[in-house]
Design a protein around this motif. Structure first.
Motif, PDB file in Angstrom:
ATOM      1  N   GLU A  43      -8.150  -2.052  -6.424  1.00  0.00           N
ATOM      2  CA  GLU A  43      -8.654  -1.555  -7.705  1.00  0.00           C
ATOM      3  C   GLU A  43      -7.556  -1.216  -8.691  1.00  0.00           C
ATOM      4  O   GLU A  43      -7.835  -0.889  -9.850  1.00  0.00           O
ATOM      5  N   GLY A  44      -6.289  -1.246  -8.265  1.00  0.00           N
ATOM      6  CA  GLY A  44      -5.194  -0.912  -9.159  1.00  0.00           C
ATOM      7  C   GLY A  44      -5.033   0.571  -9.412  1.00  0.00           C
ATOM      8  O   GLY A  44      -4.526   0.969 -10.461  1.00  0.00           O
ATOM      9  N   LEU A  64      -1.045   6.244  -7.128  1.00  0.00           N
ATOM     10  CA  LEU A  64      -0.924   7.041  -5.912  1.00  0.00           C
ATOM     11  C   LEU A  64      -1.628   8.388  -6.082  1.00  0.00           C
ATOM     12  O   LEU A  64      -2.238   8.902  -5.139  1.00  0.00           O
ATOM     13  N   GLU A  65      -1.571   8.941  -7.300  1.00  0.00           N
ATOM     14  CA  GLU A  65      -2.221  10.231  -7.544  1.00  0.00           C
ATOM     15  C   GLU A  65      -3.737  10.129  -7.400  1.00  0.00           C
ATOM     16  O   GLU A  65      -4.390  11.087  -6.961  1.00  0.00           O
ATOM     17  N   ARG A  66      -4.313   9.007  -7.748  1.00  0.00           N
ATOM     18  CA  ARG A  66      -5.762   8.828  -7.694  1.00  0.00           C
ATOM     19  C   ARG A  66      -6.236   8.067  -6.448  1.00  0.00           C
ATOM     20  O   ARG A  66      -7.421   7.775  -6.323  1.00  0.00           O
ATOM     21  N   PHE A  67      -5.300   7.765  -5.569  1.00  0.00           N
ATOM     22  CA  PHE A  67      -5.667   7.056  -4.348  1.00  0.00           C
ATOM     23  C   PHE A  67      -6.624   7.920  -3.534  1.00  0.00           C
ATOM     24  O   PHE A  67      -6.430   9.131  -3.406  1.00  0.00           O
ATOM     25  N   ASP A 112      -6.143  -0.182   2.553  1.00  0.00           N
ATOM     26  CA  ASP A 112      -6.610   0.062   1.185  1.00  0.00           C
ATOM     27  C   ASP A 112      -5.493  -0.067   0.155  1.00  0.00           C
ATOM     28  O   ASP A 112      -5.766  -0.108  -1.055  1.00  0.00           O
ATOM     29  N   GLY A 113      -4.250  -0.120   0.637  1.00  0.00           N
ATOM     30  CA  GLY A 113      -3.120  -0.267  -0.269  1.00  0.00           C
ATOM     31  C   GLY A 113      -1.880  -0.676   0.498  1.00  0.00           C
ATOM     32  O   GLY A 113      -1.785  -0.470   1.710  1.00  0.00           O
ATOM     33  N   VAL A 114      -0.940  -1.284  -0.204  1.00  0.00           N
ATOM     34  CA  VAL A 114       0.363  -1.614   0.379  1.00  0.00           C
ATOM     35  C   VAL A 114       1.435  -1.237  -0.634  1.00  0.00           C
ATOM     36  O   VAL A 114       1.210  -1.297  -1.848  1.00  0.00           O
TER      37      VAL A 114
END
Length: 307
Positions: free
Chosen positions: A109-110, A113-116, A162-164
């Motif tokens: 979703e782009g 890190l703060e909103r992850f 969910d992220g890399v």
């Protein structure tokens, strides 16, 4: 003149080595430059964390052996893959202009890190990245994830994570622009030693002088300071280390940190001085951080996959 240029065989390594080969051909159009792909232990063994295999030297060992046997004339490495000490008889002949060393967070979703999302999963096999993720967001899950850039992006698309976290330089060199990403603040998320830099390695008695035209003076000073920090710290492959040098108005400023991969302990600091003192600046920062608690972090044992 015939130059045999050794490289890892990954898509990124070939892109980097082809870039160097093109620069050589531009300056010396009469030279013949051949890329020699070499498969390293780190490329072959993908089912275990690097920390259990012996660390970053696994991506250069076979290449350095080929250099020493005279099978290749020089090699192109990602600077962050080089161990603090090169094999005897080998030298860094040049550090070309450096890409931005920052990291990026890639998600479907782009999001930043703060909103992850809480309890979301971010994949990385870097102790440094794992430590900083846990330090900044102790509510997320960090899981081991190895493979080349395409493999990690595919695992993200397939929902394995969910992220890399990736190096911005690698994405640029591969021409990857269509992924949703957020830049990670390099002040908080300090890059790896020599991240974004290429190092051209050769034997000390052969091509060193002939390849100096590839060298960028500022990048060279910065990489020298960062690698001096790495050498003086003498961290294990389980330890999270980071350093970033910049030149401001003729002065070299080096930031560094030592952490444990579980993100619970972290020391960081800054050292500065004339660019010609790059090596001493790196050693001084290492001494400063070791005295501030880094030595205790380095001496502690950390599990392979802390959570």
């Amino acid at each position: 003149m015939h130059l045999r240029l050794g490289t890892r065989g990954s898509q990124l390594a070939l892109a980097q080595s082809n870039w160097v080969a093109d620069r050589i051909r531009e300056v010396h159009p009469d030279w013949s430059v051949d890329l020699i792909p070499i498969r390293t232990t780190g490329d072959r063994v993908l089912d275990r964390p690097l920390t259990t295999l012996g660390g970053k030297g696994l991506f250069v060992k076979e290449i350095e052996e080929a250099l020493l046997r005279g099978e290749i004339d020089c090699a192109v490495h990602s600077g962050k893959d080089l161990p603090a000490t090169l094999a005897p008889g080998l030298v860094i002949a040049a550090v070309p202009p450096r890409e931005d060393p920052i990291d990026v967070l890639v998600t479907r979703e782009g999001v930043s890190l703060e909103r992850f999302p809480r309890c979301g999963t971010i994949g990385t096999s870097s102790p440094r990245r794992a430590a900083l993720l846990r330090w900044l967001r102790p509510d997320i899950v960090v899981t081991p994830l190895r493979g080349n850039v395409d493999t990690r992006l595919r695992k993200l698309r397939e929902g394995e994570v969910d992220g890399v976290v990736l190096a911005a330089a690698g994405l640029r060199r591969l021409g990857i622009q269509d992924v949703p990403l957020q830049l990670l603040d390099p002040v908080l998320f300090l890059p790896a030693v020599a991240q974004g830099a290429l190092c051209v390695e050769t034997r000390s008695d052969s091509w060193k002088g002939r390849l100096e035209f590839l060298h960028d003076v500022v990048a060279g000073f910065c990489v020298t300071a960062e690698r001096a920090f790495l050498a003086a710290v003498e961290g294990s492959c389980h330890t999270a280390l980071a350093a970033r040098a910049e030149v401001w108005n003729g002065e070299l400023v080096l930031d560094g940190l030592i952490a444990d991969p579980n993100g619970q302990r972290l020391v960081r600091g800054r050292s500065r001085g004339a660019v010609q003192q790059a090596e001493a600046i790196g050693a001084r920062l290492a001494e400063q951080l070791l005295a501030a608690g880094g030595r205790e972090i380095l001496s502690s044992k950390v599990p392979d996959n802390p959570q």
